[in-house]
Structure formats: C-alpha cells, structure tokens
Design an enzyme around this catalytic site. Sequence first.
Site, PDB file in Angstrom:
ATOM      1  N   TYR A 165       0.777  -1.118  -0.155  1.00 10.80           N
ATOM      2  CA  TYR A 165       0.046   0.246  -0.188  1.00 10.80           C
ATOM      3  C   TYR A 165       0.821   1.275  -0.045  1.00 10.80           C
ATOM      4  CZ  TYR A 165      -3.734   3.077   1.674  1.00 10.80           C
ATOM      5  OH  TYR A 165      -4.602   4.085   1.885  1.00 10.80           O
TER       6      TYR A 165
ATOM      7  N   LYS B 115      -1.627  -1.015  -4.109  1.00 11.68           N
ATOM      8  CA  LYS B 115      -2.353   0.008  -4.083  1.00 11.68           C
ATOM      9  C   LYS B 115      -1.585   1.407  -4.195  1.00 11.68           C
ATOM     10  CE  LYS B 115      -5.950   1.736  -0.970  1.00 11.68           C
ATOM     11  NZ  LYS B 115      -5.932   3.181  -1.450  1.00 11.68           N
TER      12      LYS B 115
END
Length: 286
Positions: free
Chosen positions: A120, A150
């Site tokens: 992330y 992400k």
Amino acid sequence: QINLSVIRQYVDYLVSKQNVKSVFVNGTTGEGLSLNTQERKQLAEEWVCQGKDKLDHVIIHVGALSLPESQELARHAAAIGASGIAVIAPFFFKPTNKDELIAFLQKVASEAPAVPFYYYHIPPVTGVKIRVEELLDGIKERIPTFQGVKFSDTDLLDLAQCVHKTEIQQFAFLYGVDEQLLNALAVGANGAVGSTYNYLGQKTNLMLQAFAKRDLALAQKYQFLTGEFLSFVIKLGFGVAQTKAIMTSVSGIPMGPPRLPLVAASEEFIAKAKAKLNSIVWPDGD
C-alpha cells in the site's frame, strides 16, 4: 466505537446500488491505523463473513507501526479466509531505502504464505517516498505472494514505469487517487481502490466501461464530473470525516463520526456537499 451491525447492510448496498464487488478493509477511509488490534480483527471477520458469496475480493489492510502487530493481523487475515492482505510502509521510524522496506514487508507477508500480498503505497501520508518502480525489482523472489500495489500517489511517471517493467508478470496496480483514475488507466492501472467508490461506484464503473470500449469522450465526462464534485468539497475542507458524512447521506447507512483526532463534519459541509452532488447531471441521465 466500531459498529459491526451495519456491515451486512453496507455490503448489500455496495453490491446492489454501486456495483462494487471488492472491498479494502481497515485502510485510510476506514481509519484502520486509529483502531486497536482487536477492533481491526473484528472488522476483518465481519467483512469476510458478510461478504461470503456476495463479494469477489475482501482485501484486509494489516499494516502497523509494530512489526509483531502487523504479523499478528496477517496471520488472522489468513485464518479467516481473506482474499488478500495489504501493508502500508511504517511511518514513524521510516524505512530509508528499498531493502529496508522490502525486509519489513517480507516479514509480514511470510506470516500468510498462501494469501496474495499487496504493498500500500501512500507517500503523502507516510512520508515514505521510495519509488515503487525501484521496489518492484526482484520483489517476487523476496515475497513470493506479491500480487501488486495499491498506488495512492499522483506520480504517474512512477506508475507508468511500474506497468512498463512488469508487463510479463501482470501485477495488479490498483490506483488510489480517485480524481485522477482516468489518467492512471491510460498508463496501465488495472483497478482502483478509493473512498468515493463507496457512493460513486456505479458512475466510476460506467467510466471504466467507457474506457474499455475506447470511448474516451464519455470516460472523460465521468472523470470531469467526479473531479468537479471533489474540487468543490476539497475547497470546503475534505477528509475522512467528510467522506463518512457524504456516504451516510447518500446511502442512508449510519457511518458514524470519526475517531479523534479527526472531528465530525459540520452540518454546513453536509448540506453543501449534498446539494452539489444532487446538482450534477451525469451522462447516463441520473
């Protein structure tokens, strides 16, 4: 306090009203880093349970400042049947280079050896500016379960280089800056994770369909209108608390207030945001 009782209704709303079939739990909008370990586990369990046979993917964010805590959350996510886990870079004592960051991520991913792993990347929040393009070099050897990123940053050059370098491996690049999704799609992003998809998921899906059909003019209309709304609320002061208020207003599901140090959205904000959203005429006539 967390409110588990609305998650079933929340899942049904996302699927039936927004055509959203995948969720990212305990991330930024969900205030995952403001919750304790037990709360995060309870939320993960409820989303996996309520999403069974309804959702395609339930990715659980298990990142934490403490490595043992992150590992514990990773083991838990694997045990409850999460379809993926994601980890944010530690942001108090920060990794200063690629090797330090990968070492941390590897220690977490190895606790869930059968679960797809996502990094992330959100440097505006973490302050960890290690480029993802650099991070990807040899990452599959260090983290066999690595599935993708992400990518919540505006550096589209970095994203484009990631896509270009990994064409053969086919990683997932899930873009996280909602107002720039169309730009990211153009350089190869193949999915999205963002807060506005809670209440603009259907519109975003129509944009994705238009882009897939190479109808750029129609895709632009959707992106421009999403941008118009976000530009309006950003000027009013827009964050996680305000996102919860908009979602409550649109869905009718009580999302509750945020946890301190965040403070609840004002009634004035809610009224202005609702009026703006209602005033937008989308290309599908809604």
